[in-house]
Design a protein around this motif. Structure first.
Motif, PDB file in Angstrom:
ATOM      1  N   MET A  51       5.132   6.061   4.420  1.00  0.00           N
ATOM      2  CA  MET A  51       4.654   4.676   4.474  1.00  0.00           C
ATOM      3  C   MET A  51       3.201   4.630   4.934  1.00  0.00           C
ATOM      4  SD  MET A  51       8.034   2.839   6.115  1.00  0.00           S
ATOM      5  CE  MET A  51       7.382   1.165   5.979  1.00  0.00           C
ATOM      6  N   LEU A  52       2.866   5.453   5.929  1.00  0.00           N
ATOM      7  CA  LEU A  52       1.494   5.492   6.418  1.00  0.00           C
ATOM      8  C   LEU A  52       0.557   6.035   5.344  1.00  0.00           C
ATOM      9  CD1 LEU A  52      -0.591   5.211   8.664  1.00  0.00           C
ATOM     10  CD2 LEU A  52       0.086   7.468   9.502  1.00  0.00           C
ATOM     11  N   GLN A  53       0.979   7.073   4.656  1.00  0.00           N
ATOM     12  CA  GLN A  53       0.144   7.652   3.606  1.00  0.00           C
ATOM     13  C   GLN A  53      -0.129   6.638   2.504  1.00  0.00           C
ATOM     14  OE1 GLN A  53       1.348  11.504   2.129  1.00  0.00           O
ATOM     15  NE2 GLN A  53       0.329  11.197   0.157  1.00  0.00           N
ATOM     16  N   GLN A  54       0.889   5.889   2.122  1.00  0.00           N
ATOM     17  CA  GLN A  54       0.719   4.879   1.080  1.00  0.00           C
ATOM     18  C   GLN A  54      -0.305   3.823   1.513  1.00  0.00           C
ATOM     19  OE1 GLN A  54       4.323   2.801   0.064  1.00  0.00           O
ATOM     20  NE2 GLN A  54       3.430   1.834  -1.731  1.00  0.00           N
ATOM     21  N   GLU A  55      -0.230   3.423   2.778  1.00  0.00           N
ATOM     22  CA  GLU A  55      -1.169   2.434   3.296  1.00  0.00           C
ATOM     23  C   GLU A  55      -2.592   2.992   3.293  1.00  0.00           C
ATOM     24  OE1 GLU A  55      -2.897  -0.902   4.876  1.00  0.00           O
ATOM     25  OE2 GLU A  55      -0.817  -0.707   4.180  1.00  0.00           O
ATOM     26  N   LEU A  56      -2.751   4.238   3.694  1.00  0.00           N
ATOM     27  CA  LEU A  56      -4.080   4.844   3.758  1.00  0.00           C
ATOM     28  C   LEU A  56      -4.650   5.105   2.367  1.00  0.00           C
ATOM     29  CD1 LEU A  56      -3.562   7.320   6.742  1.00  0.00           C
ATOM     30  CD2 LEU A  56      -4.599   5.045   6.778  1.00  0.00           C
ATOM     31  N   GLU A  57      -3.793   5.455   1.441  1.00  0.00           N
ATOM     32  CA  GLU A  57      -4.257   5.623   0.063  1.00  0.00           C
ATOM     33  C   GLU A  57      -4.768   4.304  -0.490  1.00  0.00           C
ATOM     34  OE1 GLU A  57      -1.521   9.388  -1.472  1.00  0.00           O
ATOM     35  OE2 GLU A  57      -0.777   7.338  -1.695  1.00  0.00           O
ATOM     36  N   GLY A  58      -4.133   3.207  -0.068  1.00  0.00           N
ATOM     37  CA  GLY A  58      -4.609   1.892  -0.480  1.00  0.00           C
ATOM     38  C   GLY A  58      -5.987   1.577   0.073  1.00  0.00           C
TER      39      GLY A  58
END
Length: 759
Positions: A192-199
């Motif tokens: 979930m954190l990775q997805q947010e940071l990729e955004g």
């Protein structure tokens, strides 16, 4: 008269925190000299990422500016590196050859970035992220270069990458584990954190091991062990820290991974101490600010000659804002025998919660997106609480506010600045604060790492809602909204349960036929009708609520009016028929344990330590307590029994007996505060008895005495107990309740002059 010279090597957060504590305790005891290798005053290293991301300036993260050192007479030798300590002649020597003698030396040398042995690591444009100078270098590189790689997918690496993005660079995070922040998060939270940071524009290469940094003299990219490559003009290495122990090792001080210290932060060399990231306690060196501050407080009290509980270690936890995303992690999140107690995912709100248990005890927790429950969960992890305390609260409108309401007043919300829930709510009420930013300005809560900001915001909302609902006359409904339930059998908290029981017993409504006459002037009561009356979720209750109900019934026989007394309108003790649950005889209640020291050589003002202890033991033997109470009686400051870390501590002094209350020797360590001074053993017993009886009548079941003192407010308790009439009434009631029928002893309680307070 020459002051003792205290020299601190290291101008970082841990060492200066210790100095702050020393100044608060004994401001004129030491001549203080601090050596720091950076040419600037003490600053908050946690906030470097905020500087890099443009949220703060350097001035914003200064903890103590130059004027602070001048104000307290501290000589700061900034920009000077110490490279030798002569432990026999007791002086230090800097790289420039300057020598400084010391009486006491504190090593607070901190840590340095760990530099892995990767070929090419010494090339130009390869750097770490640890200091203000590193922030400046990254900013300069961003003006000329566009592609950056960050080796390390932990917290520091992610913050560095976020800063590079803010500077306009492309940032790729390279991590050797299958998911980011693998020491603090599980796979789901990390995804979930990775997805947010990729955004936000960040890129990731996971399960990658760097073989070398390419380029001749300047970094051009990374070559991985699988043969793949990554172009990068700037490489930031953020794979961990290494304690700075070279100075200690060269000086003959025992080191392991860090400088080995005992429970009072003493090294192997007399008069030399170590604190912070450079210290290794019981095989562990900590890199988080809260444990380092705890160490600093213990060391400060030790150096000021004050009794202090030893440092026993800390439960690791992180409550942080990672690139704008709230993340919380505490305790053990993996390992043998670990099971999932709670796991919830809200894809719409982007929140995740996981609580882990082992053998029925709460051992770890992870929160993502909404960390308002973090402080409450940390308390459960630290106590190793039963999983039954995780019972969900039905009907909650706002989970964050409910978590704020459930948090006990004494819980620390902001670990970085040691700010409790009670302090935050008091500031909101007294100063009319409306926002979390105003709370930060007033109390410093959330002013460092920012991880506790969601809880601070929830407390603002909770405090104002409480104020708006003051007129609510529905006691039970109010308690449901503002209290953590006693257990999963009910929505009532301890205050609501206690008030409801008092109401039922006073009215006898619905209890016809359930009271049976018994000898000795008591009446026995079955708990089942009471539970039915209170809409209990379980017919017979559980192991958590049954003892609480029984205890409240037992102390309800004789009571004072708590609300009137605390407001200063002292009323005589009411007498009621004592109601004892039918199975009370088989129930184990908490008790009072009394220890005294009859081995330490007595001083010139020695008192009858054994006599007072035996007197108290006789009065409190087999008496039910809300929680285990430790009572200590000591002949003087050097006693084997420390009066300052007992629930009730009695310390012989030239004036007679000093009585301290609210101490605690285990986590969280608390120092008892002076309740009063008694001239004789009889007066000391009187005040002790009044305090314990007041605690029995007004505490929640399972509430330690130190927590009770913080909830009611120590000064309010002190003013109450130093009232002549109420003090005698409380002691006389305890005498009557115990069945001590000696008329002379009862008269002694009622006629002994009341104990005077001493500010």
């Amino acid at each position: 008269m020459r002051k003792t010279k205290l020299v601190i090597i290291g101008n970082g957060m841990a060492g200066v925190k210790c100095v702050e504590e020393i100044i608060a305790l004994k401001p004129v005891t030491y001549e203080i000299v601090i050596y720091g290798n950076e040419p600037r005053p003490n600053y908050n290293r946690i906030m470097l990422s905020k500087v890099l991301q443009g949220e703060h300036s350097l001035q914003d993260i200064i903890i103590n500016d130059w004027s602070w050192y001048d104000k307290h007479g501290i000589r700061l030798c900034a920009g000077q590196t110490v490279n030798r300590v002569d432990t026999r002649a007791k002086y230090i020597e800097t790289e420039s050859g300057k020598r400084e003698a010391y009486d006491i030396l504190i090593l607070a040398t901190g840590s340095s970035p760990f530099v892995p042995p990767i070929p090419g690591i010494d090339k130009e444009r390869v750097m770490s992220f640890r200091t203000i100078d590193d922030c400046t270098r990254m900013s300069e590189y961003s003006k000329e270069y566009r592609k950056a790689a960050v080796i390390g997918g932990g917290l520091l690496g992610l913050e560095a990458a976020r800063g590079l993005l803010h500077l306009g660079m492309e940032a790729v995070v390279v991590h050797n584990a299958p998911y980011i922040m693998n020491r603090q998060l599980d796979h789901k939270a990390a995804a979930m954190l990775q997805q947010e940071l990729e955004g936000q524009g960040m890129s990731f290469l996971l399960a990658k091991n760097t073989q070398k940094i390419t380029g001749r003299s300047q970094a051009q990219g990374l070559l991985f062990t699988d043969g793949s490559r990554l172009e990068a003009q700037v490489v930031v290495v953020a794979v961990g820290i290494r304690p700075n122990v070279d100075l200690a090792r060269r000086s003959g001080i025992t080191t392991n991974r860090a400088i080995v210290v005992d429970d009072y932060m003493r090294t192997s060399v007399p008069d030399i101490y170590a604190v912070g990231e450079c210290a290794e306690h019981r095989g562990i060196s900590y890199g988080l600010v809260a444990p380092l501050y705890e160490q600093g407080k213990v060391l400060a009290r030790t150096l000021c000659g004050q009794e202090t509980p030893e440092y026993k270690g800390s439960i690791p936890y992180s409550q942080l804002k990672v690139s704008g995303v709230d993340v919380f992690s505490a305790g053990e999140i993996s390992g043998e025998g670990m099971q999932t107690a709670i796991q919830t995912l809200d894809g719409i709100r982007g929140t995740y919660k996981k609580v882990l248990m082992q053998a029925g005890k709460v051992r770890g927790a992870i929160l993502f997106g909404d960390t308002a429950e973090g402080t409450a969960l940390l308390g459960l992890v630290q106590r190793g609480a039963d999983v039954v305390e995780l019972a969900p609260r039905e009907g909650a409108q706002d989970p964050a506010e409910m978590a704020a309401a459930a948090l006990s007043d004494q819980e620390t919300v902001c670990a970085c600045n040691n700010v409790t829930k009670a302090a935050i709510m008091k500031a909101i009420q007294e100063d009319g604060l409306q926002t979390a930013d105003q709370v930060k300005e007033r109390t410093k809560a959330s002013g460092s790492c920012g991880g506790c900001r969601p809880m601070v915001a929830a407390l603002v909302k909770h405090t104002h809602n409480l104020k708006n609902n003051d007129g609510d006359s529905a006691i039970l409904q109010t308690k449901k909204k503002t209290e953590m339930p006693v257990c999963s059998c009910t929505e009532l908290g301890h205050a609501g349960l206690k008030e409801a029981l008092n109401h039922i017993l006073a009215s006898r409504e619905g209890l016809v036929g359930v009271l049976d006459h018994s000898p000795a002037g008591t009446r026995q009561m079955d708990l089942t009708p009471i539970m039915q009356k209170l809409n209990w979720g379980s017919e017979h209750g559980c192991a958590v609520c049954r003892p609480a109900i029984r205890y409240y019934l037992q102390v309800s026989g004789h009571t004072t009016n708590e609300q009137e007394t605390m407001s200063g309108q002292h009323s005589a003790v009411e007498e009621r028929t004592i109601l004892v649950p039918v199975d009370c005889a088989t129930e184990h209640f908490h008790e009072a344990r009394i220890r005294w020291d009859d081995h330490t050589p007595l001083s010139s003002y020695a008192r009858d330590v054994g006599g007072l202890a035996i007197q108290l033991r006789g009065r409190w033997k087999d008496t039910a307590m809300p929680s285990l109470v430790n009572i200590g009686v000591a002949p003087g400051p050097g006693s084997l029994v420390s009066a300052l870390v007992q629930d009730i501590g009695l310390l012989a002094s030239p004036a007679g007996w000093e009585l301290y209350a609210g101490g605690h020797a285990e986590h969280p360590v608390k120092e008892g505060r002076l309740l009063g001074v008694a001239e004789t053993e009889q007066q000391a017993a009187l005040l002790s008895t009044a305090c314990l009886q007041w605690y029995r009548q007004t505490a929640w079941y399972d509430e330690p005495l130190w927590a009770w003192a913080e909830r009611l407010g120590f000064m309010a308790i002190r003013e109450t107990l130093l009232d002549d009439q109420l003090q005698k009434e409380l002691a006389a009631f305890q005498h009557d309740e115990r069945g001590l029928t000696s008329e002379s002893e009862g008269r002694l309680y009622r006629e002994t002059p009341f104990v005077q307070g001493k500010a």
